[in-house]
Scaffold this motif. Structure first.
Motif, short mmCIF file in Angstrom:
data_model
loop_
_atom_site.label_atom_id
_atom_site.label_comp_id
_atom_site.label_asym_id
_atom_site.label_seq_id
_atom_site.Cartn_x
_atom_site.Cartn_y
_atom_site.Cartn_z
N PHE A 117 46.79 10.96 30.12
CA PHE A 117 48.07 11.17 30.78
C PHE A 117 49.09 10.10 30.37
O PHE A 117 50.27 10.39 30.16
CB PHE A 117 47.90 11.16 32.29
CG PHE A 117 47.38 12.45 32.87
CD1 PHE A 117 48.06 13.64 32.64
CD2 PHE A 117 46.23 12.49 33.64
CE1 PHE A 117 47.60 14.84 33.17
CE2 PHE A 117 45.76 13.67 34.17
CZ PHE A 117 46.44 14.86 33.93
N ILE A 118 48.62 8.86 30.28
CA ILE A 118 49.51 7.76 29.89
C ILE A 118 49.99 7.97 28.45
O ILE A 118 51.18 7.80 28.15
CB ILE A 118 48.79 6.41 30.04
CG1 ILE A 118 48.50 6.13 31.52
CG2 ILE A 118 49.63 5.28 29.44
CD1 ILE A 118 47.66 4.90 31.76
N TYR A 119 49.06 8.34 27.57
CA TYR A 119 49.45 8.55 26.17
C TYR A 119 50.42 9.72 26.05
O TYR A 119 51.38 9.66 25.28
CB TYR A 119 48.21 8.81 25.32
CG TYR A 119 48.54 9.10 23.87
CD1 TYR A 119 48.90 8.08 23.01
CD2 TYR A 119 48.54 10.42 23.39
CE1 TYR A 119 49.24 8.35 21.68
CE2 TYR A 119 48.87 10.70 22.08
CZ TYR A 119 49.22 9.66 21.24
OH TYR A 119 49.56 9.92 19.94
N PRO A 176 54.68 7.93 13.92
CA PRO A 176 53.28 8.22 13.58
C PRO A 176 52.40 6.98 13.50
O PRO A 176 51.28 6.98 14.01
CB PRO A 176 53.39 8.93 12.23
CG PRO A 176 54.72 9.60 12.27
CD PRO A 176 55.62 8.67 13.02
N HIS A 177 52.88 5.91 12.86
CA HIS A 177 52.06 4.70 12.75
C HIS A 177 51.87 4.03 14.12
O HIS A 177 50.83 3.42 14.38
CB HIS A 177 52.67 3.72 11.75
CG HIS A 177 53.96 3.09 12.22
ND1 HIS A 177 55.17 3.76 12.16
CD2 HIS A 177 54.22 1.88 12.77
CE1 HIS A 177 56.12 2.97 12.63
NE2 HIS A 177 55.58 1.83 13.01
N GLU A 178 52.87 4.17 14.99
CA GLU A 178 52.74 3.60 16.33
C GLU A 178 51.74 4.39 17.17
O GLU A 178 51.02 3.82 18.00
CB GLU A 178 54.11 3.60 17.02
CG GLU A 178 55.11 2.66 16.39
CD GLU A 178 56.49 2.78 17.01
OE1 GLU A 178 57.23 1.78 17.01
OE2 GLU A 178 56.85 3.89 17.46
N LYS A 179 51.68 5.70 16.94
CA LYS A 179 50.71 6.52 17.67
C LYS A 179 49.28 6.09 17.36
O LYS A 179 48.44 6.02 18.26
CB LYS A 179 50.90 8.00 17.31
CG LYS A 179 52.20 8.61 17.79
CD LYS A 179 52.31 10.06 17.37
CE LYS A 179 53.65 10.67 17.80
NZ LYS A 179 53.78 12.08 17.39
N ARG A 180 49.02 5.78 16.10
CA ARG A 180 47.67 5.34 15.72
C ARG A 180 47.32 4.02 16.40
O ARG A 180 46.20 3.83 16.88
CB ARG A 180 47.58 5.20 14.20
CG ARG A 180 47.64 6.53 13.46
CD ARG A 180 47.26 6.35 12.00
NE ARG A 180 48.24 5.53 11.30
CZ ARG A 180 49.31 6.02 10.67
NH1 ARG A 180 49.52 7.34 10.67
NH2 ARG A 180 50.15 5.23 10.04
N VAL A 181 48.28 3.11 16.45
CA VAL A 181 48.05 1.81 17.09
C VAL A 181 47.80 1.97 18.58
O VAL A 181 46.87 1.39 19.14
CB VAL A 181 49.25 0.87 16.84
CG1 VAL A 181 49.09 -0.42 17.66
CG2 VAL A 181 49.37 0.53 15.36
#
Length: 271
Positions: free
Chosen positions: A118-120, A129-134
């Motif tokens: 839920f937080i994500y 995109p690169h921030e999503k992976r982190v």
């Protein structure tokens, strides 16, 4: 990646409130299910809600020192016999309160991946995109550390704390009668606190990322940090002896060195 139009501030607030609402409703629904659904293997002879079955299991974990290979030698040395412990109810619904507390503890642990989802989902639209992976890696690390901390608190820290409490009660000549509400409330607070405590490496990584601390600072000051942490734990933990503080302090030392290694690895990758 195409630029998305910026949402108004109030729309972000509404999304946050909706996320919080979804998390709370999920946890409450799970708790209600535990409070009313029967324990399958006891049917049809007996109707025992799952929560009360879990309470019995948790009581066994915290009180049965004879089966705990870590605490059994200490319990034998102190002459503590957990079979003499009696949990009493001061009020009409203390057992129900204890059941709700147990449901909350189980719900927080079991549903922690759902809460992370839920937080994500709330923060994902604003990420590249690169921030999503982190963020995904951070959330997975937080989940693993938190759940590990809760398990360690439930199986080591809380049994050890209660062992010392029982030993002191016996030294004073007091009968080992404890409030059932206080018993499960302390287990809840202690286990969740240890879970949060285990998230220390994430906190350190965040401070390192914004430039507040460095690998060299952590390496040169680890002795001072360790002894100050143990001293603080001695003050904060309910156990008046340093036993529980050391039970938390030793894992903290491992988490501290883990934080140093993660910072060093991150710095090497960025070179």
């Amino acid at each position: 990646m195409s630029e998305l139009p910026e949402k108004p501030l109030m729309e972000h607030v509404y999304d946050l409130l909706e996320t919080i609402r979804s998390i709370l409703l999920t946890i409450v629904a799970f708790m209600l299910a535990l409070l009313f659904l029967p324990t399958p293997h006891l049917l049809p002879e007996q109707y025992v809600p799952l929560t009360f079955y879990l309470m019995d299991q948790i009581r066994g974990i915290v009180l049965t020192y004879e089966d705990n290979f870590v605490l059994q030698p200490l319990a034998k040395t102190l002459g503590v016999n957990s079979s003499s412990v009696i949990l009493i109810s001061h009020g009409w619904f203390d057992s129900l309160t204890a059941a709700v507390i147990t449901s909350a503890l189980v719900g927080i642990v079991v549903l922690s991946p759902v809460v992370a989802y839920f937080i994500y989902r709330f923060i994902e639209p604003g990420l590249y995109p690169h921030e999503k992976r982190v963020v995904k890696r951070y959330l997975v690390a937080i989940l693993l550390l938190f759940v590990s901390g809760v398990v360690y608190g439930l199986y080591v820290v809380m049994p050890l704390t209660f062992l010392i409490a029982l030993w002191l009660a016996q030294l004073g000549g007091a009968a080992p009668l404890f409030s059932i509400q206080d018993f499960y409330q302390n287990i809840f607070l202690g286990s969740v606190a240890v879970g949060v405590f285990f998230m220390f490496p994430i906190f350190v990584l965040t401070l390192s990322k914004i430039g507040v601390i460095s690998y060299e600072t952590l390496r040169s000051n680890w002795r001072y940090v360790f002894f100050l942490t143990v001293a603080l734990l001695v003050v904060l933990t309910p156990d008046p002896t340093p036993t529980s503080a050391l039970a938390l302090g030793l894992p903290f030392l491992g988490l501290y060195f883990l934080s140093m290694w993660l910072i060093k690895e991150k710095r090497e990758k960025n070179k």
